[in-house]
Design a protein around this motif. Structure first.
Motif, PDB file in Angstrom:
ATOM      1  N   LEU A  69       1.024  -1.226  -0.227  1.00 42.83           N
ATOM      2  CA  LEU A  69      -0.004   0.214   0.065  1.00 42.83           C
ATOM      3  C   LEU A  69       0.973   1.359   0.096  1.00 42.83           C
ATOM      4  N   PRO A  70       0.999   2.021  -1.043  1.00 39.69           N
ATOM      5  CA  PRO A  70       2.114   3.059  -1.163  1.00 39.69           C
ATOM      6  C   PRO A  70       1.627   4.154   0.017  1.00 39.69           C
ATOM      7  N   GLU A  71       2.952   4.590   0.394  1.00 39.50           N
ATOM      8  CA  GLU A  71       2.826   5.609   1.473  1.00 39.50           C
ATOM      9  C   GLU A  71       2.335   6.821   1.100  1.00 39.50           C
ATOM     10  N   SER A  72       2.334   7.182  -0.219  1.00 38.22           N
ATOM     11  CA  SER A  72       1.801   8.636  -0.982  1.00 38.22           C
ATOM     12  C   SER A  72       0.326   8.428  -0.757  1.00 38.22           C
ATOM     13  N   ARG A  73      -0.225   7.088  -0.677  1.00 37.35           N
ATOM     14  CA  ARG A  73      -1.784   7.106  -0.763  1.00 37.35           C
ATOM     15  C   ARG A  73      -2.420   6.388   0.492  1.00 37.35           C
ATOM     16  N   TYR A  74      -1.532   5.884   1.353  1.00 38.06           N
ATOM     17  CA  TYR A  74      -2.213   5.129   2.671  1.00 38.06           C
ATOM     18  C   TYR A  74      -1.478   5.467   3.726  1.00 38.06           C
ATOM     19  N   THR A 117     -10.120  11.393  10.005  1.00 38.30           N
ATOM     20  CA  THR A 117     -10.548  12.518   9.253  1.00 38.30           C
ATOM     21  C   THR A 117      -9.508  13.494   8.870  1.00 38.30           C
ATOM     22  N   ASN A 118      -8.740  13.851   9.602  1.00 38.05           N
ATOM     23  CA  ASN A 118      -7.343  14.478   9.327  1.00 38.05           C
ATOM     24  C   ASN A 118      -6.544  13.996   8.241  1.00 38.05           C
ATOM     25  N   ASP A 119      -6.342  12.622   8.489  1.00 41.84           N
ATOM     26  CA  ASP A 119      -5.537  11.899   7.588  1.00 41.84           C
ATOM     27  C   ASP A 119      -6.149  12.060   6.093  1.00 41.84           C
ATOM     28  N   VAL A 125      -4.055  11.173   2.864  1.00 49.95           N
ATOM     29  CA  VAL A 125      -3.831   9.628   2.704  1.00 49.95           C
ATOM     30  C   VAL A 125      -5.125   8.873   3.439  1.00 49.95           C
ATOM     31  N   ARG A 126      -5.228   7.662   2.953  1.00 47.96           N
ATOM     32  CA  ARG A 126      -6.444   6.920   3.623  1.00 47.96           C
ATOM     33  C   ARG A 126      -5.744   6.203   4.675  1.00 47.96           C
TER      34      ARG A 126
END
Ligand SMILES: Nc1ncnc2c1ncn2[C@@H]1O[C@H](COP(=O)(O)OP(=O)(O)OP(=O)(O)O)[C@@H](O)[C@H]1O
Ligand SMILES: [Mg+2]
Length: 269
Positions: A69-74, A117-119, A125-126
């Motif tokens: 799970l790429p750190e840029s998205r998760y 929610t802040n994430d 990021v999810r």
């Protein structure tokens, strides 16, 4: 491991260690396919479960999933769950997300939801939460996932969770009080013990990543490892190095069935 063992068998590092790197894993379909299904569930912003017996590779698969799970998205957090109260589980999750683990239960839930929610809204990021060893949880504690994943009157998918645990988790998820949690699961994956042939391939793989040109187990040792370990990774990981050590101590260049049987006696008298 005996420090002189590498010389005899050609290992450059400790074979069958639990400190295996994700890149060195045995990337068999039996693990890659469940991992892919779990990833798809998370991709859809849904949640999932991974239920399998002890020592079959759940935690290792979670590590692999985290890596995919790429750190840029998760933003993935891992919590090892034991038999905790609701508040203590929230405190554990708070610690994993870097939030203050203090206050009463409603305060903690609010703080966690704000963090998730802040994430999503601020950091884009999810948030994903891995809850490992969750088979020992009480139903009312597991039920907090329903609350934790309810955002804006249940109109937003913010947090995905992956519940991993041994088979009692399946029983737990059948509890009527948890229907709202099970409805959030898009996939339930499982892992099985390896077959005889797959176990031999696994042993070969583990020896090669530790530097050996080939697995130093003869034609009698491999069946013995399977008969005793029954394709369970952890059992195999204990038995094989013990047998290697016995062969080494007896100045043998290959492990045979007798070493394996003796290893079992030493490990599990
Ligand atoms: N894909 C893999 N490739 C190589 N080794 C693996 C793999 N999966 C698991 N292992 C090995 O098997 C051992 C047991 O795996 P793991 O700890 O992931 O099992 P588990 O299902 O989480 O067990 P438990 O239910 O007791 O927590 C690990 O220490 C690791 O060395
Ligand atoms: Mg585990």
């Amino acid at each position: 491991m005996n420090s002189t063992m590498p010389g005899r068998f050609g290992f450059h590092s400790i074979p069958f260690t639990r400190e295996i790197r994700v890149a060195d894993r045995f990337a068999h379909e039996a693990y890659e396919r469940p991992r892919e299904y779990l990833r798809r569930a998370v991709d859809k912003r849904m949640s999932a479960a991974l239920i399998a017996p002890a020592g079959t590779g759940k935690t290792t698969l979670l590590r692999t999933l985290m890596g995919s799970l790429p750190e840029s998205r998760y933003r993935v957090r891992y919590v090892k769950v034991t038999d905790l109260s609701k508040r203590d589980l929230c405190r554990e999750i708070a610690t994993s997300v870097g939030a203050e683990p203090a206050g009463n239960y409603p305060t903690l839930v609010r703080r966690l939801q704000e963090r998730f929610t802040n994430d999503l809204d601020v950091d884009a990021v999810r948030p994903v939460l891995f809850l490992d060893d969750s088979h020992g949880m009480r139903p009312e504690v597991l039920g907090i996932l329903r609350i934790l994943t309810n955002f804006d009157m249940d109109s937003r998918l913010v947090l995905s969770f992956v519940l991993a645990g041994q088979p009692p988790l399946a029983q737990l998820l059948r509890d009527q009080r948890l229907v709202d949690v099970t409805h959030r699961l898009a996939h339930c994956a499982t892992l099985r013990p390896l077959s005889r042939k797959e176990t031999a391939d696994y042993i070969e793989h583990r020896c090669r990543i530790a530097g050996a040109a080939a697995a130093p187990f003869d034609g009698s040792a491999l069946p013995a490892l399977y008969e005793i370990g029954r394709g369970n990774l952890r059992a195999t990981d204990h038995l094989a190095p013990q047998a290697l050590e016995l062969a080494h101590d007896n100045q043998c260049d290959v492990v045979d069935a007798q070493h394996v049987t003796e290893a079992r006696r030493l490990l599990w008298p």
